[in-house]
Structures are given as structure tokens and as C-alpha cells.
Enzyme design. Structure first.
Site, mmCIF file in Angstrom:
data_model
loop_
_atom_site.group_PDB
_atom_site.id
_atom_site.type_symbol
_atom_site.label_atom_id
_atom_site.label_comp_id
_atom_site.label_asym_id
_atom_site.label_seq_id
_atom_site.Cartn_x
_atom_site.Cartn_y
_atom_site.Cartn_z
ATOM 1 N N HIS A 172 0.807 -1.225 0.000
ATOM 2 C CA HIS A 172 0.000 0.000 0.000
ATOM 3 C C HIS A 172 0.836 1.270 0.000
ATOM 4 O O HIS A 172 0.313 2.359 -0.224
ATOM 5 C CB HIS A 172 -0.999 0.001 1.159
ATOM 6 C CG HIS A 172 -0.409 0.208 2.516
ATOM 7 N ND1 HIS A 172 -0.151 -0.833 3.391
ATOM 8 C CD2 HIS A 172 -0.052 1.326 3.182
ATOM 9 C CE1 HIS A 172 0.342 -0.350 4.514
ATOM 10 N NE2 HIS A 172 0.403 0.965 4.423
ATOM 11 N N ASP A 206 -0.071 -7.602 1.411
ATOM 12 C CA ASP A 206 0.436 -6.243 1.607
ATOM 13 C C ASP A 206 1.961 -6.206 1.624
ATOM 14 O O ASP A 206 2.571 -5.509 2.436
ATOM 15 C CB ASP A 206 -0.119 -5.612 2.891
ATOM 16 C CG ASP A 206 -0.022 -4.090 2.881
ATOM 17 O OD1 ASP A 206 0.190 -3.519 1.798
ATOM 18 O OD2 ASP A 206 -0.135 -3.483 3.961
ATOM 19 N N SER A 286 4.552 3.055 7.574
ATOM 20 C CA SER A 286 4.265 1.847 6.798
ATOM 21 C C SER A 286 5.470 1.392 5.999
ATOM 22 O O SER A 286 6.122 2.183 5.319
ATOM 23 C CB SER A 286 3.108 2.084 5.832
ATOM 24 O OG SER A 286 1.878 1.848 6.445
#
Length: 435
Positions: A172, A206, A286
Site C-alpha cells: 500500500h 500487503d 508503513s
């Protein structure tokens, strides 16, 4: 959205029907294996964006059927029900630190946390300190900036896994660059910046691997085994929250094998068996590493829980962490990354059954795919699953997360409500995503 019935997905899926559950009290968001690479070297206030970030609400009584409770389409057999914590993904927008626009489904908290027979441990490797661990790991952390159509942009983190420029991150963080003429840049702790391209990615897990060209002096990270983690162990999170590069925060492992679900509008949904930590994670973290006191990577920081915005109010600042953060265990991430680097694809373990939650907090098998792994093991419609290996299963998404955490071909014992124990050899589903 289609409303016609479809054949069951050869994975653990959940019947899309109203969830009967106990009330949950809530105040509500070079192509070689990676191992060979390692052997070579021992999202504050934002400027306006078109889409506002979606926040998470945890409904006290999820009794109705809608897209807040059921994050996928309204098909009868392919939706994943809300049996795990729904969270926001920790990426940030460039310039204004804006969270990339993502739709995150709402969910209830499990009735209990996943249990583990591992004893708690207050510290990591003997002799390690936060200072030494930060110094060791920080030199391998990269800032990634991805841009996409219409000027959309995302900033996140990544970690060097190959001296030739291979970088491991979350899907992402870079997926916005897949559409149109998107770009990705990578910046090292020494200030070098270079263009990067996606090698391969697995949206469902992910995980993505990118390659930056022209960077010198890259130091690959060292991996630990996430299976060796203990609740209470000290860990560090390193990344670029709100574009503050080389930020280090510390905390502990708060829980292990926490079922967590996050997703984006029009994108793949991620269901993970996560490491929970109270080390501060914020947008921009992230794809960065979660590190033990030896400076070794134990997880990829991926998501945070964000309380909902009260009804009638508008969020004026970027949602940030409240001490509930989640990381993908590195054992799982490393296995997937290795497959992506070698072949451009990855395999996902599947059970071959659909399931639903019950009012007693257990999981009922609704349908078994003929000829699939569950069918071959003797799992039948109506069976109640209470354990997957040594893990207590408190919800359908907990079962799905447990299955996805294992490699395809693993042999796992399932304990059923009638005390039977059956052995399932997990099947495989190949994932190939466009780059």
C-alpha cells in the site's frame, strides 16, 4: 456490486450474512532469493486532497449487513465477516502528511486475544540496548515516495534487503504508482535519492519489493525469527512518520497473532496475523521495520488502530497512533518477498472452506470446497473450529489470518467443537499482481 451467488473461494471465506455476536464494548481506525542477498553482507494537518481518509468505527452491535461490517462485495460466499480488528494503514501524503485515501472496513474486537503458550519475556537478546539497536537498523531504512494519477502521492518507509538496491516495503506504500505513469523515489539515511521500480508485489499480503538504481553504500538488514518473539519483549519502530525521516520509537510486543483486517477502496483487502505493539506508529511508518534489541528485523510496520470521529464532527488532522500498532511478522513477509524476487509471484495458503461467526464466539464451517484441502481432511459443513494448530480461534477472520500466516503445503491440526482433531494440508493459491 454483484448480488448473485458464486462458488466458494478456495480459501477460508466467510458467509456474508448478519453476524450474531456478543455485544462488544467499544469507544468507537538481480533476481535471487532474499536469503542469498542477505548472505552478501552480514501518513498533522494536510493540504487539501480530493478524498478524505476513512476512519474506523467499531460498532457495539454489528447486527446489520452493510459495507461497514462486510468489507467485500455482497456476494453470499466470498465476503469476509467482521471478526477481527479493522485498522488504518500507516502511510502519509507528501507535503501535508495526508493519509492516502483508503477505505477501511469497520469490525468488532475479538472476544479474547489470540492465546499463546509462549512465556512472556521482558527483554530481547541479552546485551542489546535501544540505542545500539537503533544505530544498527536505521542505516538500512529507506524513505519511499510514490506518486500516481492526478498528483496523488504517498510517503512511507522500506528496508534494504539487497546491496544492489532491493527494498522491502508494504504494497500500500507503492500501489498508487501502479496506475498511470506513476513514479517511486527512494532516499537513504545519507540523503541519496534515486528512482525505484516495482519488482513484484502481493496486494493480499500487503508486501512489495522495489529496486532503486544508483544508490551506493546500501546496508541490507538482518532478520530475526518472528516466531521467537515473546509478549513483553522490547521492540523499536523505525521509519518516516509525517515525513520525519529516521524516526525511532520504542515499546513492547503487546500481543502476538492478532487478527487484523485493513483494505482500500477498489483494492485488495489484507487480513494478517499481526504482531501488536505499543511502539508509536504514525502515517509514514508503513513499510518500515519493527526491530528487536539486536537490531534485527522482526516485522514490517503496517497499520494502526484509529478511533472514529464522533458523529457530526470533521477530522481536522491526520489520524495518528494511540499505542495500538500492527506489524506483519517477518517470517511470513520474508517468505513472500523471496518468492516475489525469484518468480514475480507468491503463493498463499488456502483451506478451501467458507465459515461464519457464531453467537458463542466460535467459527462454524458453512461450505466445503469439493476436492479441496478441507474436504480431503474430513472437514464438513456445520463443524465448529476451536483451534488452528495451537491457536485458539475466536472468529472467522482469526481463522483466515491463521491460514494466511502459514506457507502452502503446511500440515496443520484443526481442533473441532466435538473434540475431534483433523489434520489439514493447506493448499496453494498463486498471486500475480501487475507492476
Amino acid at each position: 456490486m454483484s448480488t448473485s451467488p458464486t462458488a466458494p473461494d478456495p480459501a477460508v471465506t466467510v458467509q456474508n450474512k448478519p453476524i450474531e455476536s456478543k455485544p462488544v464494548e467499544s469507544k468507537s481506525a538481480e533476481n535471487r532469493p532474499v536469503e542469498s542477498k542477505l548472505a552478501e553482507s552480514k501518513s498533522a494537518e494536510s493540504k487539501p486532497v480530493e478524498s478524505k481518509p476513512s476512519l474506523v468505527e467499531l460498532p457495539a452491535r454489528p447486527q446489520h449487513q452493510d459495507d461497514r461490517v462486510v468489507p467485500r462485495s455482497r456476494r453470499k460466499t466470498k465476503a469476509i465477516a467482521a471478526a477481527c480488528l479493522a485498522v488504518g494503514l500507516v502511510v502519509g501524503g507528501i507535503g501535508g502528511y495526508a493519509l492516502v485515501s483508503r477505505t477501511v472496513g469497520a469490525a468488532e474486537l475479538p472476544f479474547w486475544g489470540p492465546k499463546t503458550s509462549q512465556p512472556a519475556a521482558p527483554d530481547g537478546p541479552a546485551g542489546g540496548t535501544i540505542e545500539s539497536a537503533a544505530a544498527t537498523a536505521s542505516e538500512s531504512v529507506i524513505v519511499l515516495r510514490a506518486t500516481g494519477p492526478g498528483g496523488s502521492s504517498v510517503e512511507g518507509s522500506g528496508m534494504v534487503i539487497g546491496a544492489d538496491g532491493l527494498i522491502l516495503t508494504n504494497n500500500h506504500v507503492v500501489e498508487v504508482a501502479v496506475k498511470g505513469a506513476g513514479t517511486i523515489s527512494a532516499t537513504t539515511p545519507t540523503g541519496q535519492t534515486a528512482a525505484a521500480t516495482i519488482v513484484a508485489r502481493d496486494p493480499a499480503a500487503d508486501i512489495a519489493v522495489v529496486r532503486a538504481s544508483g544508490l551506493s553504500g546500501l546496508v541490507p538488514v538482518r532478520f530475526a525469527k518472528s516466531d521467537d518473539l515473546r509478549v513483553g519483549q522490547t521492540v523499536l519502530a523505525i521509519g518516516a512518520p509525517f515525513a520525519l525521516t529516521s524516526t525511532v520509537t520504542s515499546g513492547i510486543v503487546s500481543a502476538l497473532r492478532r487478527p487484523v483486517r485493513a483494505g482500500s477502496a477498489g483494492g485488495a483487502e489484507t487480513v494478517m496475523s499481526a504482531i501488536q505493539t505499543d511502539a508509536a506508529l504514525n502515517p509514514g511508518n508503513s513499510g518500515g521495520p519493527l526491530v528487536n534489541l539486536a537490531g534485527e528485523i522482526v516485522g514490517i510496520n503496517s497499520a494502526i488502530y484509529t478511533p472514529p470521529v464522533p458523529a457530526g464532527t470533521v477530522a481536522k488532522a491526520e489520524p495518528s497512533g494511540i499505542g495500538i500498532g500492527f506489524a506483519i511478522p517477518i517470517d511470513q513477509a520474508k517468505r513472500i518477498a523471496d518468492e516475489l524476487v525469484r518468480s514475480g509471484t507468491s503463493t498463499q495458503a488456502v483451506l478451501g472452506a467458507s465459515a461464519s461467526d457464531t453467537s458463542s464466539g466460535t467459527v462454524r464451517i458453512e461450505e466445503v470446497l469439493p476436492g479441496g484441502p478441507a474436504d480431503a481432511a474430513g472437514l464438513r459443513t456445520g463443524d465448529v473450529v476451536t483451534r488452528f494448530g495451537n491457536e485458539l480461534i475466536g472468529g472467522a477472520n482469526a481463522l483466515l489470518a491463521a491460514v494466511r500466516s502459514r506457507p502452502a503445503g503446511d500440515s496443520v491440526q484443526l481442533t473441532l467443537g466435538d473434540k475431534r482433531v483433523i489434520t489439514v494440508v493447506l493448499g496453494a493459491k498463486v498471486t500475480r499482481a501487475g507492476v
